[in-house]
Design an enzyme around this catalytic site. Sequence first.
Site, PDB file in Angstrom:
ATOM      1  CE  LYS A 183      -3.063   3.240   0.900  1.00  0.00           C
ATOM      2  NZ  LYS A 183      -2.085   4.347   1.055  1.00  0.00           N
ATOM      3  CD  GLU A 186      -2.425   9.097   1.884  1.00  0.00           C
ATOM      4  OE1 GLU A 186      -2.991   9.598   2.877  1.00  0.00           O
ATOM      5  OE2 GLU A 186      -1.878   7.983   1.890  1.00  0.00           O
ATOM      6  CD  GLU A 256      11.722   4.099  10.922  1.00  0.00           C
ATOM      7  OE1 GLU A 256      11.934   5.201  10.384  1.00  0.00           O
ATOM      8  OE2 GLU A 256      12.376   3.068  10.667  1.00  0.00           O
ATOM      9  CB  CYS A 290      12.026   8.600  10.012  1.00  0.00           C
ATOM     10  SG  CYS A 290      10.841   8.019   8.784  1.00  0.00           S
TER      11      CYS A 290
END
Length: 477
Positions: A183, A186, A256, A290
């Site tokens: 997935k 978007e 994460e 991140c």
Amino acid sequence: MTTPTSPSERPPVTHAQHLLDGTWSTDGVSSFDILDPSDGSLVGTVPVAGPEQVAAALAAAGKAREAWARTAPGERGAWLAGAALRVREAADELAELTRREMGKPLDDARGGVLAGAGTLAQYAELGPLHRGRALQGGWGATDLMVAQPRGVVAAVVPWNDPVAVACGLLGAALVTGNVVVLKPSERATHVAVRLAEILAEDLPAGVLTVLCGDGSTGALLAAAEGVDVVAHVGSTATGRSIAEATARTGAKTLLENGGNDPLVVDAGVDPAWAAAQAALGSFANAGQICTSVERIYVHADVAEPFLAALVERARTFAIGPLVDRRMRDAVHAHVAAAVEAGATVLTGGEVPDGPGAAYPCTVLSGCTEDMDVMREETFGPVAPVRVVASFDEALALACAGPYGLAATVLTADQEHAQRAWRELPVGTVKVNAVFGGAPGGAAQPRGRSGSGFGYGPELLDEMTTTKVVHLEPAPRS
């Protein structure tokens, strides 16, 4: 830095597709557009997978899982090695799609693609070597601990480094005999779909499935029966929703999620060098990493020259736009609220005119712990600074908070370095370098930042489950 393509040189608008049982499809409950954050032009249209497409993806994965699990590890490794070569050959194409969807400068985007190819090559070698253990039992018995694939892995990947992160999760899952439902984010769907197309080239139908869509698609997938692992890299809010869903289904989660990574600048360090490290940690990829530096604690002895050097770095640090205007609005809201609460903007801090989602490198001084810019993840090119009186104060502040992803300490004091890596309650501690690490390194976030290992040989352990086997001969009749 490579110059971005002009509008006349851009590839044509594309339409992302799902991959269901070896067939590409644009079916869905709705669709949405992705815009280039540099100028607002249309990149392409994305279909939103609904219950029907999610069910079809899981059915295809279910049909393929047994045969792929029985494929010899050496064959899976050889396939992955070939996939790594194909990704490397497509580096320019994947980098351009990354640039167009999320704004990363082209050279940086290409570096992310090559890092992803390297990760695939690494798992191509490590996968066939992943093994269990033999135990010493009775003389006539055999005792084994055997690693087996978990089954169906739902990989929900982010937009900020879409190829590198996806390659890590997909490589580890596929080489250990799992099948994967991917997935994409978007915000960076087209590059992930193109990556999947490259990877699926030599795979049996159903081993790799792709579901395009938004958060509703991800929620359906995470909550679906038949998913054995949900691996997610992204926001803390999404990770929490996934954890709640998998608590009901029993699927394993690898998360994460967000971070609020501190940087401690100790007395006795070169302030210009420390400012260069702070700028790199705060502004690289427009702060959309991140493990970006999210809050800075600088010792009063070096604060003045450090801030001056950091401002100079901020004014010359080259970045691309933020991924979209929604993200820019969120970043600027943190900055504006900090200023209203008493922080001072030393540079940046204003939304530029024109199309796209650009935002300047911003340095704030006079920040306090009650400001969102210090206690939450801003995820933009913002360096909020608080001056402290001692290393003890800096370390205590750096240790506070619910996140536990990473932290950095810049110090010339070996005792302070030892204290820092032992006491900081995070998965990764970096001393005297905001980025870096040995090949094969892994990360294990804590607290609100997630759980489970990402990358490294340890990720192969996460993608497998251990079966204990006791074999004993039956008595002769």
